[in-house]
Write a protein that holds these residues in place. Structure first.
Motif, mmCIF file in Angstrom:
data_model
loop_
_atom_site.group_PDB
_atom_site.id
_atom_site.type_symbol
_atom_site.label_atom_id
_atom_site.label_comp_id
_atom_site.label_asym_id
_atom_site.label_seq_id
_atom_site.Cartn_x
_atom_site.Cartn_y
_atom_site.Cartn_z
ATOM 1 N N PHE A 231 30.190 -4.763 88.247
ATOM 2 C CA PHE A 231 31.487 -5.106 87.647
ATOM 3 C C PHE A 231 31.544 -6.589 87.283
ATOM 4 O O PHE A 231 32.049 -6.957 86.227
ATOM 5 N N GLU A 232 31.013 -7.427 88.156
ATOM 6 C CA GLU A 232 31.049 -8.875 87.927
ATOM 7 C C GLU A 232 30.081 -9.314 86.833
ATOM 8 O O GLU A 232 30.429 -10.130 85.977
ATOM 9 N N GLU A 233 28.871 -8.791 86.872
ATOM 10 C CA GLU A 233 27.816 -9.262 85.980
ATOM 11 C C GLU A 233 27.720 -8.514 84.653
ATOM 12 O O GLU A 233 27.142 -9.038 83.699
ATOM 13 N N HIS A 234 28.251 -7.308 84.590
ATOM 14 C CA HIS A 234 28.103 -6.474 83.395
ATOM 15 C C HIS A 234 29.438 -5.854 82.975
ATOM 16 O O HIS A 234 29.495 -4.683 82.577
ATOM 17 N N ALA A 235 30.496 -6.640 83.066
ATOM 18 C CA ALA A 235 31.845 -6.131 82.791
ATOM 19 C C ALA A 235 31.994 -5.591 81.370
ATOM 20 O O ALA A 235 32.821 -4.707 81.129
ATOM 21 N N ASP A 236 31.206 -6.089 80.430
ATOM 22 C CA ASP A 236 31.325 -5.639 79.036
ATOM 23 C C ASP A 236 30.433 -4.439 78.717
ATOM 24 O O ASP A 236 30.511 -3.885 77.626
ATOM 25 N N ALA A 237 29.605 -4.034 79.659
ATOM 26 C CA ALA A 237 28.692 -2.909 79.433
ATOM 27 C C ALA A 237 29.358 -1.595 79.844
ATOM 28 O O ALA A 237 30.344 -1.578 80.582
ATOM 29 N N ALA B 242 35.974 7.605 94.279
ATOM 30 C CA ALA B 242 36.147 6.280 94.881
ATOM 31 C C ALA B 242 35.554 5.198 93.981
ATOM 32 O O ALA B 242 36.128 4.113 93.840
ATOM 33 N N ALA B 243 34.420 5.492 93.340
ATOM 34 C CA ALA B 243 33.809 4.532 92.412
ATOM 35 C C ALA B 243 34.718 4.306 91.210
ATOM 36 O O ALA B 243 34.892 3.163 90.763
ATOM 37 N N ARG B 244 35.291 5.384 90.678
ATOM 38 C CA ARG B 244 36.220 5.239 89.544
ATOM 39 C C ARG B 244 37.432 4.393 89.929
ATOM 40 O O ARG B 244 37.862 3.518 89.171
ATOM 41 N N GLU B 245 37.960 4.639 91.130
ATOM 42 C CA GLU B 245 39.114 3.869 91.605
ATOM 43 C C GLU B 245 38.754 2.399 91.797
ATOM 44 O O GLU B 245 39.543 1.511 91.478
ATOM 45 N N ARG B 246 37.576 2.144 92.303
ATOM 46 C CA ARG B 246 37.124 0.754 92.469
ATOM 47 C C ARG B 246 37.008 0.071 91.112
ATOM 48 O O ARG B 246 37.350 -1.086 90.946
ATOM 49 N N GLY B 247 36.510 0.817 90.118
ATOM 50 C CA GLY B 247 36.441 0.281 88.759
ATOM 51 C C GLY B 247 37.821 -0.045 88.225
ATOM 52 O O GLY B 247 38.041 -1.133 87.666
ATOM 53 N N GLU B 248 38.757 0.879 88.391
ATOM 54 C CA GLU B 248 40.131 0.649 87.928
ATOM 55 C C GLU B 248 40.729 -0.586 88.595
ATOM 56 O O GLU B 248 41.435 -1.368 87.953
ATOM 57 N N GLY C 224 39.742 -3.435 86.792
ATOM 58 C CA GLY C 224 40.089 -3.413 85.377
ATOM 59 C C GLY C 224 38.984 -2.858 84.493
ATOM 60 O O GLY C 224 38.914 -3.168 83.307
ATOM 61 N N ILE C 225 38.104 -2.032 85.069
ATOM 62 C CA ILE C 225 36.963 -1.491 84.337
ATOM 63 C C ILE C 225 36.961 0.027 84.448
ATOM 64 O O ILE C 225 37.022 0.575 85.554
ATOM 65 N N GLU C 226 36.893 0.693 83.302
ATOM 66 C CA GLU C 226 36.774 2.145 83.311
ATOM 67 C C GLU C 226 35.285 2.495 83.317
ATOM 68 O O GLU C 226 34.536 2.052 82.448
ATOM 69 N N ILE C 227 34.884 3.252 84.319
ATOM 70 C CA ILE C 227 33.469 3.598 84.415
ATOM 71 C C ILE C 227 33.264 5.094 84.191
ATOM 72 O O ILE C 227 34.183 5.888 84.341
#
Length: 144
Positions: free
Chosen positions: A23-29, A73-79, A82-85
């Protein structure tokens, strides 16, 4: 810069740290969290218990339900970041499934948590992260 990052997840702290790193290093990917269900875990559980065969289908369903909870849980962590995974689950050998998934889905970077095995356990059991790093067709970041 990576366009599609694969993050294998399980219920370990290292996998969570790897996801946070992505999330930190590849937020735009595009980030895909992948959980691999190892069939050895439910095949081993189908042995004779109390004189009756364990219910293979139920054991498999339990593993799939657990997998879906991990991915949710991974999706919630992304949300929360501020990142939709994207998420996916596969059944197979863990290392090989991760490498195959990356190859088949246009992944150009893998971020994986290290489980930190050392000594005899590492030699005897190997390391999923190490195997992925050796076999991967794309760069791998191992998060400790």
């Amino acid at each position: 810069m990576a366009n599609h990052v694969l993050v294998p997840v399980d219920d370990s702290d290292r996998a969570t740290q790897a996801l946070e790193f992505a999330f930190e290093e590849h937020a735009d990917a595009t980030i895909t969290a992948l959980h691999v269900i190892d069939p050895g875990e439910f095949y081993a559980a189908t042995g004779i218990e109390g004189g009756a065969m364990a219910n293979y289908d139920q054991i498999r369903k339990n593993h799939e339900d657990r997998s879906e909870k991990l991915l949710e849980a991974a999706r919630e962590r992304g949300e929360a970041n501020g990142i939709e995974i994207e998420t996916d689950q596969v059944i197979g050998g863990v290392s090989r499934s991760i490498v195959d998934y990356a190859d088949e889905h246009g992944v150009d970077h893998i971020v994986i948590g290290s489980h930190g095995r050392t000594g005899a356990s590492r030699i005897l059991l190997g390391s999923v992260a190490e195997n992925v790093a050796r076999r991967s067709p794309v760069p791998v970041t191992i998060v400790r």
